[in-house]
Write an enzyme that holds these catalytic residues in place. Structure first.
Site, PDB file in Angstrom:
ATOM      1  N   GLY A  78     129.946  63.484  64.726  1.00 62.42           N
ATOM      2  CA  GLY A  78     130.902  62.432  64.415  1.00 62.42           C
ATOM      3  C   GLY A  78     132.231  62.963  63.940  1.00 62.42           C
ATOM      4  N   HIS A 134     136.488  66.658  70.932  1.00 59.82           N
ATOM      5  CA  HIS A 134     135.261  65.985  71.382  1.00 59.82           C
ATOM      6  C   HIS A 134     135.517  65.198  72.660  1.00 59.82           C
ATOM      7  CE1 HIS A 134     134.252  66.232  66.918  1.00 59.82           C
ATOM      8  NE2 HIS A 134     133.217  66.819  67.490  1.00 59.82           N
ATOM      9  N   GLY A 178     131.711  73.047  72.666  1.00 65.28           N
ATOM     10  CA  GLY A 178     132.988  73.740  72.555  1.00 65.28           C
ATOM     11  C   GLY A 178     132.803  75.191  72.149  1.00 65.28           C
ATOM     12  N   GLU A 179     133.685  76.044  72.625  1.00 70.18           N
ATOM     13  CA  GLU A 179     133.605  77.466  72.310  1.00 70.18           C
ATOM     14  C   GLU A 179     134.102  77.788  70.901  1.00 70.18           C
ATOM     15  OE1 GLU A 179     135.602  79.626  75.400  1.00 70.18           O
ATOM     16  OE2 GLU A 179     133.846  79.544  76.729  1.00 70.18           O
ATOM     17  N   ASP A 211     132.616  76.972  68.273  1.00 71.35           N
ATOM     18  CA  ASP A 211     131.372  77.453  67.683  1.00 71.35           C
ATOM     19  C   ASP A 211     130.686  78.373  68.701  1.00 71.35           C
ATOM     20  OD1 ASP A 211     131.332  75.821  65.151  1.00 71.35           O
ATOM     21  OD2 ASP A 211     131.434  74.205  66.614  1.00 71.35           O
ATOM     22  N   GLN A 244     127.123  79.561  68.014  1.00 72.19           N
ATOM     23  CA  GLN A 244     126.198  78.453  68.248  1.00 72.19           C
ATOM     24  C   GLN A 244     125.952  78.260  69.744  1.00 72.19           C
ATOM     25  OE1 GLN A 244     126.235  74.450  66.100  1.00 72.19           O
ATOM     26  NE2 GLN A 244     127.291  73.935  67.988  1.00 72.19           N
ATOM     27  N   ARG A 270     136.541  68.968  60.163  1.00 68.52           N
ATOM     28  CA  ARG A 270     136.869  69.344  58.785  1.00 68.52           C
ATOM     29  C   ARG A 270     138.373  69.363  58.531  1.00 68.52           C
ATOM     30  NH1 ARG A 270     132.039  72.187  59.625  1.00 68.52           N
ATOM     31  NH2 ARG A 270     130.577  72.067  57.862  1.00 68.52           N
TER      32      ARG A 270
END
Length: 293
Positions: free
Chosen positions: A40, A46, A160-161, A163, A166, A200
């Site tokens: 979210g 996004h 997305g790159e 992260d 991840q 953030r």
């Protein structure tokens, strides 16, 4: 619980059973499903993932869920923005609502009465950088994505790159679970200033939002130094630059092999390298990375 479609709004599911039932009874085997999992606080980054997914697939599922098991810092979990109505308004205003479905569950729908993560072996990918700084983080990521992949059954999933660690771990998760899902990494979406878009960022004051753009400039400079002078000089430059920037605190800067994520001390022919950085500003943890090729 299921919220049916209304004029000018997409369908929103709050129950994984309802979503599974809907997809089973309304899906078409010939139609491909793209999936964008999010926590979210949506932004243009996004939306870029969603547009790519819609370009590649017939239908798009977006999940909106702040996953508690991937937070090792409870204060960070508490502060993470939860603005579902705004998120839905952004989706409805930006995307073709007849092709997008949202899964926005609560914690009980995902975890039941036991909000705990599974344990995974990602063959060392989880032991460095974010994994070293945030114990248990990638177990939480693996747990929620294994659940979501089972519910959604996507053909393609988009990440997305920003992260990047991840992303590599998710590819390993799919490999280990033998899932027939294509994991597609998408370029980092940046502000005009170069700052990597992040949920953030909204916690920063306007002044610090502008100052945070310096992180990307430091990364760009480190790339040039890496090419001409190597790893040690690039690392020293970043440490010196961040230390000289009031309000910034460097958590880590690491140059690592893209495939293994092992921190590098020397450049080996045939390997691709990437620089990773985490900086704290105004109590907000900001991450970024850049390819060094």
């Amino acid at each position: 619980m299921f919220v049916g479609s209304q004029a000018h709004s997409c369908m929103v599911f709050t129950s994984h059973k309802q979503l599974t039932h809907f997809l089973k009874n309304n899906g078409n085997p010939s139609k491909s499903i793209g999936f964008v999992p999010t926590m979210g606080a949506l932004h243009q980054g996004h939306l870029a993932l969603m547009h790519q997914a819609l370009s590649d697939n017939d239908l798009l599922i977006v999940s909106i869920f702040v996953n508690p098991t991937q937070f090792n810092n409870q204060e960070d979990l508490h502060k993470y923005p939860r603005i579902l109505e705004q998120d839905l308004a952004l989706i409805n205003a930006s995307l073709p609502i007849d092709r997008i479905f949202v899964y926005a569950p609560d914690v009980n729908d995902v975890y039941g009465d036991h909000t705990v993560s599974k344990s995974y072996d990602f063959e060392g990918l989880e032991q460095v950088m974010e994994g070293a700084q945030r114990p248990g983080h990638f177990d939480g990521v693996g747990t929620i994505l294994e659940f979501l992949f089972e519910v959604v059954q996507p053909d393609n999933a988009y990440f997305g790159e920003k992260d990047f660690q991840q992303l590599q771990i998710i590819k390993k998760l799919v490999e280990k679970l033998s899932l027939d899902i294509n994991i597609i990494g998408c370029p980092i979406y940046r502000e005009d200033s170069g700052l990597a878009m992040s949920s953030r960022n909204g916690r920063l004051t306007p002044e610090n939002f502008k100052k945070a753009a310096q992180i990307y400039q430091v990364l760009l400079a480190s790339k040039a130094i890496f090419k001409n002078h190597g790893i040690a000089r690039a690392t020293a430059h970043v440490e010196e630059q961040i230390a000289a920037m009031p309000g910034f605190e460097l958590e880590y800067y690491t140059i690592a092999c893209e495939k293994t994520l092992e921190p590098a001390t020397m450049v080996e022919p045939g390997k691709k390298y990437r620089a990773f950085i985490v900086v704290h500003l105004q109590g907000v943890r900001l991450i970024d990375n850049i390819s060094l090729d």
